[in-house]
Enzyme design. Structure first.
Site, PDB file in Angstrom:
ATOM      1  N   ASP A 152       0.829  -1.198   0.000  1.00 10.19           N
ATOM      2  CA  ASP A 152       0.000   0.000   0.000  1.00 10.19           C
ATOM      3  C   ASP A 152       0.869   1.257   0.000  1.00 10.19           C
ATOM      4  O   ASP A 152       2.007   1.232   0.494  1.00 10.19           O
ATOM      5  CB  ASP A 152      -0.909   0.023   1.232  1.00 10.19           C
ATOM      6  CG  ASP A 152      -2.024  -1.007   1.156  1.00 10.19           C
ATOM      7  OD1 ASP A 152      -2.370  -1.432   0.040  1.00 10.19           O
ATOM      8  OD2 ASP A 152      -2.554  -1.386   2.218  1.00 10.19           O
ATOM      9  N   TYR A 183       5.568  -8.586   8.796  1.00 11.29           N
ATOM     10  CA  TYR A 183       5.344  -7.144   8.903  1.00 11.29           C
ATOM     11  C   TYR A 183       5.546  -6.683  10.342  1.00 11.29           C
ATOM     12  O   TYR A 183       5.322  -7.442  11.292  1.00 11.29           O
ATOM     13  CB  TYR A 183       3.908  -6.784   8.510  1.00 11.29           C
ATOM     14  CG  TYR A 183       3.506  -7.115   7.099  1.00 11.29           C
ATOM     15  CD1 TYR A 183       3.660  -6.188   6.067  1.00 11.29           C
ATOM     16  CD2 TYR A 183       2.961  -8.358   6.787  1.00 11.29           C
ATOM     17  CE1 TYR A 183       3.281  -6.495   4.781  1.00 11.29           C
ATOM     18  CE2 TYR A 183       2.582  -8.676   5.495  1.00 11.29           C
ATOM     19  CZ  TYR A 183       2.742  -7.728   4.491  1.00 11.29           C
ATOM     20  OH  TYR A 183       2.364  -8.045   3.203  1.00 11.29           O
ATOM     21  N   ASP A 220      -6.805   2.742   7.787  1.00  9.62           N
ATOM     22  CA  ASP A 220      -5.466   3.309   7.949  1.00  9.62           C
ATOM     23  C   ASP A 220      -5.571   4.818   7.837  1.00  9.62           C
ATOM     24  O   ASP A 220      -6.668   5.389   8.003  1.00  9.62           O
ATOM     25  CB  ASP A 220      -4.474   2.707   6.944  1.00  9.62           C
ATOM     26  CG  ASP A 220      -4.784   3.079   5.495  1.00  9.62           C
ATOM     27  OD1 ASP A 220      -5.785   3.794   5.246  1.00  9.62           O
ATOM     28  OD2 ASP A 220      -4.019   2.667   4.596  1.00  9.62           O
ATOM     29  N   ARG A 235      -4.361  -4.078   7.509  1.00  8.13           N
ATOM     30  CA  ARG A 235      -5.388  -3.072   7.831  1.00  8.13           C
ATOM     31  C   ARG A 235      -6.657  -3.731   8.359  1.00  8.13           C
ATOM     32  O   ARG A 235      -7.301  -3.224   9.278  1.00  8.13           O
ATOM     33  CB  ARG A 235      -5.710  -2.242   6.587  1.00  8.13           C
ATOM     34  CG  ARG A 235      -4.626  -1.241   6.223  1.00  8.13           C
ATOM     35  CD  ARG A 235      -5.034  -0.413   5.026  1.00  8.13           C
ATOM     36  NE  ARG A 235      -5.014  -1.181   3.781  1.00  8.13           N
ATOM     37  CZ  ARG A 235      -5.912  -1.050   2.806  1.00  8.13           C
ATOM     38  NH1 ARG A 235      -6.913  -0.204   2.940  1.00  8.13           N
ATOM     39  NH2 ARG A 235      -5.790  -1.739   1.695  1.00  8.13           N
TER      40      ARG A 235
END
Length: 284
Positions: A50, A78, A92, A184
Site C-alpha cells: 500500500d 510485517y 489506515d 489493515r
C-alpha cells in the site's frame, strides 16, 4: 544492505531486485521509476505494498518475471503500529477518522489477551479501500466515489501475531502471515475485539520468504546507477512535480502532514528558529 552491488546485476537477462519502498509511493510508481532509471525492458513486482506502507518490495526482471507468482506466494512478515480508540473507513491513514471511542479503561493484559484469536486459519474481510475486484472494478475505485460494495471474507493464515509495545493508544506489533492477509483488516478486527476500534498508522514489510528488507536497495541507489542517455537519443523530458498523497488518494494523510509541518513552523517561530524545509514529493 546486500553485499551484491547494483553493478553486478544483469537486469535484461533476469534478476530479483529487493527495494525498500518509500512512503506514499504506490508499488506501480516504484516499478515505473526503476524501469525508466535502468532502462529495463521487462519488469514486474512480486506483491503489492500500500502507498502508506514501507519496506520490502521485490522486483523481477527479464526471465525472472516467471518467478513472480512463486515469490509472492511465500510467507510475509510485517511490523507496525495500531492506534486504538479511532476508526477510519480505509482502516489506515488514507481516510479521516470517522469514529472515536474510549480506550483508557483497557489494561495491557486485556490488550494482549485479544491477540490469540487472530492466529491460525481465520476468516478475514479485505478493506473496501483495496485492489480487490468487484464486478470488474477495483474496490478502492468504488470506495473513493462513495459507492457501497460487498466484499466476501476469505481464509488467511496468520502464524504469528505478537505485540512488541503497548503505549495506549498506540500498540506496536509483529505479524507473520500468508499471502492475501490484510494488516489493515487485522487492525479493524483487533479494535473490534477490544470494543474500542483501531486503525493502522504504520506498516513495514520486513520479509517475504527468505528475502529481507535489510538486503534491499533504496531508490536513491537505483537512481545513482542510471546509465547516460545514448548520444543522439531524444532528450529526457523534464520531470514535473506531483503530490504523491493526492495521486494515491491519501487526502487525510496529506492533511496530517500539513498540520504537522505547520505545528513545527509555529514552534520554530516561537523559538526564533528557522524550520527545516519540508521533504520533496517523489518525482514522476
Amino acid at each position: 544492505m546486500s553485499t551484491k552491488t547494483l553493478a553486478d546485476f544483469d537486469f535484461e537477462t533476469g534478476e530479483v531486485l529487493l527495494l525498500d519502498k518509500p512512503l506514499t509511493w504506490t508499488s506501480f510508481d516504484v516499478v515505473r521509476k526503476v524501469k525508466s532509471a535502468l532502462r529495463i525492458g521487462k519488469i514486474g513486482h512480486a506483491g503489492t505494498l500500500d502507498p502508506l506502507a514501507t519496506g520490502l518490495l521485490i522486483l523481477c526482471t527479464g526471465k525472472k518475471t516467471k518467478e513472480i507468482d512463486l515469490i509472492q506466494a511465500q510467507e510475509k512478515e510485517y511490523t507496525g503500529t495500531f492506534r486504538l480508540g479511532e476508526t477510519t473507513p480505509s482502516f489506515d491513514l488514507e481516510t479521516a477518522v470517522d469514529l472515536v471511542r474510549p480506550y483508557a479503561h483497557l489494561t495491557d493484559e486485556e490488550v494482549t489477551a485479544a491477540t490469540p484469536q487472530f492466529t491460525g486459519l481465520i476468516q478475514q474481510t479485505p478493506p473496501i479501500f483495496s485492489a480487490v475486484k468487484i464486478d470488474g472494478k477495483r474496490a478502492y475505485e468504488l470506495a473513493r466515489t462513495g459507492q457501497e460494495a460487498e466484499i466476501k471474507p476469505k481464509t488467511v493464515d496468520i502464524k504469528i501475531f505478537e505485540l512488541t509495545r503497548i503505549a495506549l493508544p498506540e500498540v506496536d506489533f509483529r505479524v507473520v502471515c500468508s499471502k492475501g492477509t490484510y494488516i489493515r483488516s487485522l487492525a479493524r478486527d483487533f479494535g473490534t475485539a477490544l470494543g474500542c476500534g483501531a486503525h493502522l498508522t504504520r506498516l513495514v514489510r520486513t520479509r517475504i520468504g527468505e528475502y529481507r528488507v535489510e538486503d534491499a536497495f533504496s531508490l536513491e541507489a537505483i537512481e545513482a546507477l542510471r546509465p547516460p542517455r545514448p548520444e543522439g537519443d531524444r532528450p529526457a523530458r523534464p520531470e514535473r512535480p506531483r503530490t504523491a498523497p493526492n495521486r494515491a488518494g491519501l487526502q487525510y494523510f496529506a492533511a496530517l502532514q500539513a498540520d504537522a509541518l505547520a505545528a513545527k513552523e509555529h514552534q520554530a517561530h516561537e523559538a526564533g528558529e528557522t524550520p527545516a524545509a519540508a521533504p520533496e514529493n517523489p518525482p514522476e
